[in-house]
Write a protein that holds these residues in place. Structure first.
Motif, mmCIF file in Angstrom:
data_model
loop_
_atom_site.group_PDB
_atom_site.id
_atom_site.type_symbol
_atom_site.label_atom_id
_atom_site.label_comp_id
_atom_site.label_asym_id
_atom_site.label_seq_id
_atom_site.Cartn_x
_atom_site.Cartn_y
_atom_site.Cartn_z
ATOM 1 N N UNK A 192 0.859 -1.185 0.000
ATOM 2 C CA UNK A 192 0.000 0.000 0.000
ATOM 3 C C UNK A 192 0.893 1.232 0.000
ATOM 4 N N UNK A 193 0.551 2.215 -0.814
ATOM 5 C CA UNK A 193 1.200 3.517 -0.758
ATOM 6 C C UNK A 193 0.283 4.482 -0.030
ATOM 7 N N UNK A 194 0.808 5.228 0.932
ATOM 8 C CA UNK A 194 -0.005 6.136 1.747
ATOM 9 C C UNK A 194 0.673 7.494 1.840
ATOM 10 N N UNK A 195 -0.103 8.541 1.617
ATOM 11 C CA UNK A 195 0.386 9.913 1.803
ATOM 12 C C UNK A 195 -0.474 10.588 2.861
ATOM 13 N N UNK A 196 0.164 11.138 3.889
ATOM 14 C CA UNK A 196 -0.542 12.001 4.844
ATOM 15 C C UNK A 196 0.379 13.176 5.139
ATOM 16 N N UNK A 197 0.221 14.228 4.361
ATOM 17 C CA UNK A 197 1.031 15.430 4.526
ATOM 18 C C UNK A 197 0.155 16.636 4.263
ATOM 19 N N UNK A 198 0.539 17.454 3.288
ATOM 20 C CA UNK A 198 -0.303 18.580 2.886
ATOM 21 C C UNK A 198 -1.666 18.076 2.449
ATOM 22 N N UNK A 199 -1.674 16.965 1.707
ATOM 23 C CA UNK A 199 -2.903 16.288 1.308
ATOM 24 C C UNK A 199 -2.857 14.851 1.787
ATOM 25 N N UNK A 200 -3.784 14.027 1.308
ATOM 26 C CA UNK A 200 -3.776 12.613 1.670
ATOM 27 C C UNK A 200 -4.315 11.768 0.531
ATOM 28 N N UNK A 201 -3.791 10.541 0.418
ATOM 29 C CA UNK A 201 -4.221 9.632 -0.640
ATOM 30 C C UNK A 201 -3.664 8.241 -0.344
ATOM 31 N N UNK A 202 -4.192 7.231 -1.051
ATOM 32 C CA UNK A 202 -3.732 5.849 -0.916
ATOM 33 C C UNK A 202 -3.710 5.173 -2.277
ATOM 34 N N UNK A 203 -2.868 4.141 -2.369
ATOM 35 C CA UNK A 203 -2.826 3.330 -3.582
ATOM 36 C C UNK A 203 -2.472 1.904 -3.205
ATOM 37 N N UNK A 204 -2.771 0.977 -4.103
ATOM 38 C CA UNK A 204 -2.412 -0.425 -3.894
ATOM 39 C C UNK A 204 -2.479 -1.145 -5.229
ATOM 40 N N UNK A 205 -2.253 -2.459 -5.210
ATOM 41 C CA UNK A 205 -2.371 -3.287 -6.413
ATOM 42 C C UNK A 205 -3.632 -4.143 -6.330
ATOM 43 N N UNK A 206 -4.367 -4.212 -7.443
ATOM 44 C CA UNK A 206 -5.467 -5.155 -7.593
ATOM 45 C C UNK A 206 -5.239 -5.959 -8.867
ATOM 46 N N UNK A 207 -5.557 -7.264 -8.864
ATOM 47 C CA UNK A 207 -5.518 -8.014 -10.120
ATOM 48 C C UNK A 207 -6.509 -7.409 -11.103
ATOM 49 N N UNK A 208 -6.150 -7.370 -12.380
ATOM 50 C CA UNK A 208 -7.023 -6.740 -13.376
ATOM 51 C C UNK A 208 -8.403 -7.372 -13.401
ATOM 52 N N UNK A 209 -8.494 -8.687 -13.110
ATOM 53 C CA UNK A 209 -9.807 -9.348 -13.135
ATOM 54 C C UNK A 209 -10.712 -8.884 -12.004
ATOM 55 N N UNK A 210 -10.155 -8.199 -11.006
ATOM 56 C CA UNK A 210 -10.954 -7.648 -9.918
ATOM 57 C C UNK A 210 -11.225 -6.154 -10.084
ATOM 58 N N UNK A 211 -10.975 -5.664 -11.312
ATOM 59 C CA UNK A 211 -11.298 -4.274 -11.652
ATOM 60 C C UNK A 211 -12.282 -4.324 -12.822
ATOM 61 N N UNK A 212 -13.582 -4.472 -12.526
ATOM 62 C CA UNK A 212 -14.568 -4.684 -13.596
ATOM 63 C C UNK A 212 -14.553 -3.625 -14.688
ATOM 64 N N UNK A 213 -14.202 -2.382 -14.355
ATOM 65 C CA UNK A 213 -14.229 -1.340 -15.389
ATOM 66 C C UNK A 213 -13.110 -1.513 -16.412
ATOM 67 N N UNK A 214 -12.189 -2.464 -16.170
ATOM 68 C CA UNK A 214 -11.132 -2.750 -17.147
ATOM 69 C C UNK A 214 -11.485 -3.929 -18.057
ATOM 70 N N UNK A 215 -12.665 -4.513 -17.866
ATOM 71 C CA UNK A 215 -13.013 -5.737 -18.604
ATOM 72 C C UNK A 215 -12.903 -5.585 -20.112
ATOM 73 N N UNK A 216 -13.195 -4.388 -20.617
ATOM 74 C CA UNK A 216 -13.170 -4.189 -22.076
ATOM 75 C C UNK A 216 -11.750 -3.953 -22.599
ATOM 76 N N UNK A 217 -10.784 -3.752 -21.705
ATOM 77 C CA UNK A 217 -9.403 -3.508 -22.132
ATOM 78 C C UNK A 217 -8.665 -4.834 -22.204
ATOM 79 N N UNK A 218 -8.891 -5.567 -23.282
ATOM 80 C CA UNK A 218 -8.347 -6.922 -23.417
ATOM 81 C C UNK A 218 -6.818 -6.941 -23.394
ATOM 82 N N UNK A 219 -6.197 -5.806 -23.789
ATOM 83 C CA UNK A 219 -4.732 -5.803 -23.877
ATOM 84 C C UNK A 219 -4.062 -5.558 -22.524
ATOM 85 N N UNK A 220 -4.859 -5.309 -21.482
ATOM 86 C CA UNK A 220 -4.258 -5.049 -20.175
ATOM 87 C C UNK A 220 -4.662 -6.140 -19.187
ATOM 88 N N UNK A 221 -3.689 -6.898 -18.683
ATOM 89 C CA UNK A 221 -3.956 -7.931 -17.688
ATOM 90 C C UNK A 221 -2.863 -7.893 -16.638
#
Length: 400
Positions: A192-221
């Motif tokens: 997990x990437x976490x920022x808590x400074x002037x602003x705040x945000x988070x990031x992480x990794x998900x398998x592409x198959x668990x990101x439904x909005x990517x289903x139509x992007x066949x070239x990205x897995x």
């Protein structure tokens, strides 16, 4: 006042669950509260070697450096400047590029290096490695840039107004850069990437198959870095003081989590909760922390309030992390060891001896919440990497 600020564990669990559900929505659909923006880079974790020139545009500073990546990572040169001028009304795109050029010119940059650009504002990743600015935050509002690519126009300006010959640029958010830099620490099942400074945000990794909005992007897995843009989360159980801070901001209704958590806004929450607002006109998170560390200089009730706002910020971060970890568990229940690469002066701030600093409050509260949702066996490690934004941007540029 204090009662308005305090949050019970049941309220924090409600916040964690709400965050988890909104992540799920963001992974399905674009333009939701939690944007969950995929980044189309597979970071190379092994055998990555080379040099990159990197830029890092944050809320208050701009940095440029030449970074060497190999068995060791070396910041060969680095220059920086305060760039709070970005927040001045009328500041233009050309003003920004010219200010960046002035600092980049101070570097001795070898020809032909790829460029990594850590851009700490909400942006949509593009397949060519660039990113499109969605919305300015952190008090910045430069016209004619939202909805447009941020990388290519910058290197075009640099090339046209100097002897540089930059050709490739890869743009990543600061939480994605932190996420990538954390990959240097092996042996974890999730990052997990976490920022808590002037602003705040988070990031992480998900398998592409668990990101439904990517289903139509066949070239990205495969494993996909996801910038959650969690600062825009609108959690339940905020106070009436938070509502006033939002009303007085230039981004009404947006970034409600950030306005309750981040260094840019904690002083504003404090001011709205006290009657003597004029005495704390310029208070920020650093000032709030100094109040807590110097109690003899302030009223007792103000010190107590300052601490409760500081503590609540940390607990809100813990609640959101609990929701994210539960989300990752639902995708892969076998996850046992999780690294949270944390960046930001507020997150690593310390108080007086005998008082838990911010990171310890987050860690302690997160342990309690994970136990409550029966995920207490997960091992969570908070890590810190010097110059994480620069290193992560270099990894991105060399992985593209």
């Amino acid at each position: 006042m204090i009662e308005e600020i305090n949050l019970s564990n049941s309220q924090l669990l409600s916040i964690a669950n709400d965050f988890k559900e909104k992540i799920k929505t963001g992974l399905k659909t674009d333009s939701t509260e939690i944007k969950a923006l995929p980044t189309y880079i597979h970071p190379k974790k092994n055998e990555l070697k080379g040099e990159a020139v990197v830029f890092d545009l944050g809320g208050t500073n701009f940095r440029a450096a030449v970074v060497s990546v190999g068995n060791d990572i070396v910041i060969k040169e680095m220059v920086e400047k305060d760039i709070t001028e970005m927040k001045i009304s009328g500041y233009s795109q050309t003003d920004l590029y010219q200010s960046q050029l002035e600092i980049i010119r101070k570097l001795n940059i070898p020809k032909g290096l790829p460029v990594g650009y850590c851009f700490s504002y909400p942006a949509k990743s593009l397949f060519n490695g660039d990113a499109e600015l969605i919305k300015w935050v952190k008090g910045v509002s430069i016209e004619d840039m939202e909805g447009h690519a941020v990388g290519k126009p910058l290197i075009d300006y640099l090339n046209e107004n100097s002897d540089f010959d930059f050709r490739e640029i890869t743009v990543v958010n600061d939480t994605i850069a932190s996420l990538f830099s954390g990959l240097m620490n092996t042996g974890f099942d999730a990052y997990v990437g976490l920022i808590v400074g002037t602003g705040t945000n988070m990031s992480t990794f998900y398998p592409s198959e668990n990101i439904p909005k990517l289903n139509e992007l066949k070239k990205w897995i495969g494993e996909t870095p996801v910038n959650l843009e969690s600062g825009n989360f609108f959690p339940p159980h905020l106070s009436k003081f938070d509502a006033v801070v939002d009303q007085n901001s230039n981004s009404l209704g947006a970034q409600r989590f950030e306005k309750a958590v981040s260094g840019m806004y904690l002083g504003s929450v404090f001011r709205e909760a006290v009657s003597d607002k004029n005495s704390y006109r310029n208070l920020d998170a650093a000032g709030l922390t100094n109040m807590i560390k110097n109690p003899a200089d302030h009223k007792k009730e103000h010190i107590e309030l300052a601490y409760r706002i500081y503590e609540r910020s940390a607990k809100l971060v813990a609640a959101s992390l609990a929701g994210l970890i539960e989300s990752l568990h639902e995708v892969n229940p076998s996850i046992k060891r999780i690294q949270i690469l944390a960046e930001g002066s507020l997150f690593w701030s310390e108080l007086n001896e005998g008082q838990a600093g911010y990171s310890k409050i987050v860690a302690g509260c997160l342990d309690e919440l994970l136990s409550e949702i029966e995920l207490g066996t997960k091992e969570v490690v908070f890590s810190k990497v010097s110059n994480a934004n620069l290193i992560g941007a270099a990894i991105a540029a060399l992985s593209k």
